[in-house]
Write an enzyme that holds these catalytic residues in place. Structure first.
Site, short mmCIF file in Angstrom:
data_model
loop_
_atom_site.label_atom_id
_atom_site.label_comp_id
_atom_site.label_asym_id
_atom_site.label_seq_id
_atom_site.Cartn_x
_atom_site.Cartn_y
_atom_site.Cartn_z
N GLY A 1 0.80 -1.22 0.00
CA GLY A 1 0.00 0.00 0.00
C GLY A 1 0.83 1.27 0.00
O GLY A 1 1.81 1.39 -0.74
N THR B 1 -7.11 -0.57 10.88
CA THR B 1 -8.43 -0.05 11.26
C THR B 1 -9.21 -1.17 11.96
O THR B 1 -9.02 -2.36 11.66
CB THR B 1 -9.27 0.39 10.04
OG1 THR B 1 -9.28 -0.66 9.08
CG2 THR B 1 -8.74 1.65 9.41
N GLN C 1 -14.25 10.85 12.07
CA GLN C 1 -14.99 10.04 11.09
C GLN C 1 -15.94 9.13 11.84
O GLN C 1 -15.55 8.47 12.80
CB GLN C 1 -14.00 9.21 10.23
CG GLN C 1 -14.64 8.15 9.35
CD GLN C 1 -15.61 8.71 8.33
OE1 GLN C 1 -15.38 9.75 7.74
NE2 GLN C 1 -16.74 8.04 8.13
N GLY D 1 -17.77 6.15 13.10
CA GLY D 1 -17.34 4.75 13.17
C GLY D 1 -15.85 4.55 13.40
O GLY D 1 -15.35 3.44 13.24
N GLN D 2 -15.16 5.61 13.80
CA GLN D 2 -13.70 5.49 13.95
C GLN D 2 -13.18 6.22 15.20
O GLN D 2 -12.15 6.90 15.12
CB GLN D 2 -12.99 6.07 12.73
CG GLN D 2 -12.96 5.15 11.51
CD GLN D 2 -11.85 5.54 10.55
OE1 GLN D 2 -11.69 6.71 10.24
NE2 GLN D 2 -11.09 4.58 10.07
N TYR E 1 -9.53 4.97 15.65
CA TYR E 1 -8.57 5.38 14.61
C TYR E 1 -8.39 6.90 14.60
O TYR E 1 -7.27 7.41 14.51
CB TYR E 1 -9.12 4.90 13.26
CG TYR E 1 -8.21 5.08 12.07
CD1 TYR E 1 -7.28 4.10 11.73
CD2 TYR E 1 -8.32 6.20 11.26
CE1 TYR E 1 -6.47 4.26 10.61
CE2 TYR E 1 -7.51 6.36 10.15
CZ TYR E 1 -6.58 5.38 9.83
OH TYR E 1 -5.78 5.54 8.72
N1 CAA Z 1 -22.60 10.23 9.32
C1 CAA Z 1 -23.81 10.07 9.92
N2 CAA Z 1 -24.44 8.89 9.97
C2 CAA Z 1 -23.85 7.83 9.42
C3 CAA Z 1 -22.60 7.93 8.79
C4 CAA Z 1 -21.98 9.19 8.74
N3 CAA Z 1 -20.80 9.35 8.14
N4 CAA Z 1 -22.26 6.70 8.34
C5 CAA Z 1 -23.28 5.88 8.67
N5 CAA Z 1 -24.22 6.56 9.32
C6 CAA Z 1 -25.49 6.06 9.84
C7 CAA Z 1 -26.22 5.25 8.76
O1 CAA Z 1 -26.95 6.11 7.94
C8 CAA Z 1 -27.09 4.34 9.60
O2 CAA Z 1 -28.20 5.08 10.07
P1 CAA Z 1 -29.65 4.35 10.22
O3 CAA Z 1 -29.39 3.21 11.17
O4 CAA Z 1 -30.47 5.43 10.77
O5 CAA Z 1 -29.97 3.91 8.84
C9 CAA Z 1 -26.24 4.06 10.83
O6 CAA Z 1 -25.25 5.09 10.87
C10 CAA Z 1 -25.53 2.72 10.75
O7 CAA Z 1 -24.74 2.70 9.57
P2 CAA Z 1 -24.15 1.35 8.99
O8 CAA Z 1 -25.27 0.50 8.45
O9 CAA Z 1 -23.01 1.66 8.06
O10 CAA Z 1 -23.65 0.70 10.34
P3 CAA Z 1 -22.69 -0.48 10.56
O11 CAA Z 1 -22.66 -0.72 12.03
O12 CAA Z 1 -22.97 -1.62 9.65
O13 CAA Z 1 -21.27 0.10 10.09
C11 CAA Z 1 -19.39 1.51 10.10
C12 CAA Z 1 -20.76 1.25 10.70
C13 CAA Z 1 -18.46 0.32 10.39
C14 CAA Z 1 -18.83 2.75 10.76
C15 CAA Z 1 -19.52 1.70 8.56
O14 CAA Z 1 -20.45 2.75 8.32
C16 CAA Z 1 -18.20 2.08 7.93
O15 CAA Z 1 -17.37 1.22 7.68
N6 CAA Z 1 -17.97 3.37 7.68
C17 CAA Z 1 -16.75 3.84 7.05
C18 CAA Z 1 -15.79 4.31 8.08
C19 CAA Z 1 -14.59 4.87 7.38
O16 CAA Z 1 -14.65 5.83 6.64
N7 CAA Z 1 -13.43 4.25 7.60
C20 CAA Z 1 -12.25 4.71 6.93
C21 CAA Z 1 -11.39 3.53 6.66
S1 CAA Z 1 -10.00 3.96 5.63
C22 CAA Z 1 -9.03 4.86 6.62
O17 CAA Z 1 -9.25 5.02 7.79
C23 CAA Z 1 -7.82 5.47 5.97
C24 CAA Z 1 -7.75 6.91 6.22
O18 CAA Z 1 -6.89 7.34 6.98
C25 CAA Z 1 -8.64 7.82 5.50
#
Ligand code: CAA
Length: 240
Positions: A13, A86, A141, A143-144, A147
């Protein structure tokens, strides 16, 4: 004599691109890795860059690993703290282990690697430490919490250590990548990633070599007056 650099998480990566960029500068590079033996071997076969296995979250393993690199290549002049994991999930579903592993590896790794190498850099009057933070450590972010906290910590760590290194010729800087086309970002659910990419003004994910270019600048001789700085490379997603 050419400088010696260690890149943690340096066989895949963003880390792989950084290892190659530092090799292009004429440095002797050691790429650290933690788990993927097969990928590490393929990387060494392809690039000629030696790969060294240890867990950056393990303090003693960092001291031993850096000593092994010094033994093989010479005293360590440059460290790029790139290794990171992550364990995404909303707080309600995040276990203590998910929290702790991310802190131990992503943030603890920077401390461990600096402890192993900063003293030598200081004594020799020249050094470069580059820490890979994240847009998510700047902006947060969903869900983080683990991180984002670790990456935000990296930005603070960078500015504090930069103050300690300045008078000894050791610069300490950070890059804050946005969403880059890597396995880590590929693990984000596609419907979530699509929404994230829609918010990137340049309209695409970044490429690993675009991060490596910034690291190469910080590690160059010409970068000597730049310290305590954070370079955001994120396609305009967050202007900090
Ligand atoms: N803002 C507000 N609400 C959000 C949201 C956001 N950004 N993302 C999700 N939600 C809400 C959804 O709309 C949903 O709402 P409802 O229940 O009312 O429908 C609720 O949160 C649950 O969402 P999910 O179905 O996605 O929930 P989950 O438990 O299955 O997954 C999660 C949650 C694991 C956080 C998933 O949304 C996810 O993987 N998100 C991405 C996180 C991310 O960006 N990670 C970056 C990885 S790469 C990295 O980190 C490198 C770097 O340095 C940039």
């Amino acid at each position: 004599m050419s400088k010696v650099a260690i890149v943690t998480g340096g066989t895949r990566g963003i880390g792989e691109a950084i290892s190659l960029a530092l090799q292009d500068l004429g440095y002797k590079v050691a790429a650290n890795y933690a788990g993927n033996e097969e990928k590490a071997k393929a990387f060494t076969d392809k690039t000629g860059i030696a790969a060294f296995k240890w867990d950056v979250g393990d303090h003693q393993a960092c001291l031993d690993g850096c000593a092994a690199v010094a033994e093989a290549l010479g005293p360590v002049d440059i460290v790029v703290n790139n290794a990171g994991i992550t364990r995404d999930g909303v707080l309600a579903k995040m276990s203590f282990d998910d929290w702790n592993e991310v802190m131990r590896i992503n943030l603890g790794g920077c401390f461990n690697m600096a402890k192993a190498t900063f003293g030598g850099m200081r004594e020799r009057g020249w050094g470069r430490i580059v820490n890979i933070g994240s847009i998510n450590g700047q902006a947060g972010q969903y869900g983080q919490v683990n991180y984002a906290a670790a990456k935000s910590g990296i930005h603070g760590f960078t500015k504090a250590l930069a103050q300690e290194g300045a008078k000894y010729g050791v610069t300490v800087n950070a890059i804050a990548p946005g969403y880059i086309d890597t396995d880590m970002v590929a693990a984000v659910p596609p419907q979530v990633l699509e929404k994230i990419v829609a918010k990137i003004p340049v309209g695409r994910l970044g490429q690993a070599h675009e991060i490596a270019r910034g690291v190469a600048f910080f590690c160059s001789e010409e970068g000597g007056f730049v310290t305590g700085s954070t370079l955001s490379i994120n396609g305009g997603q967050h202007m900090y």
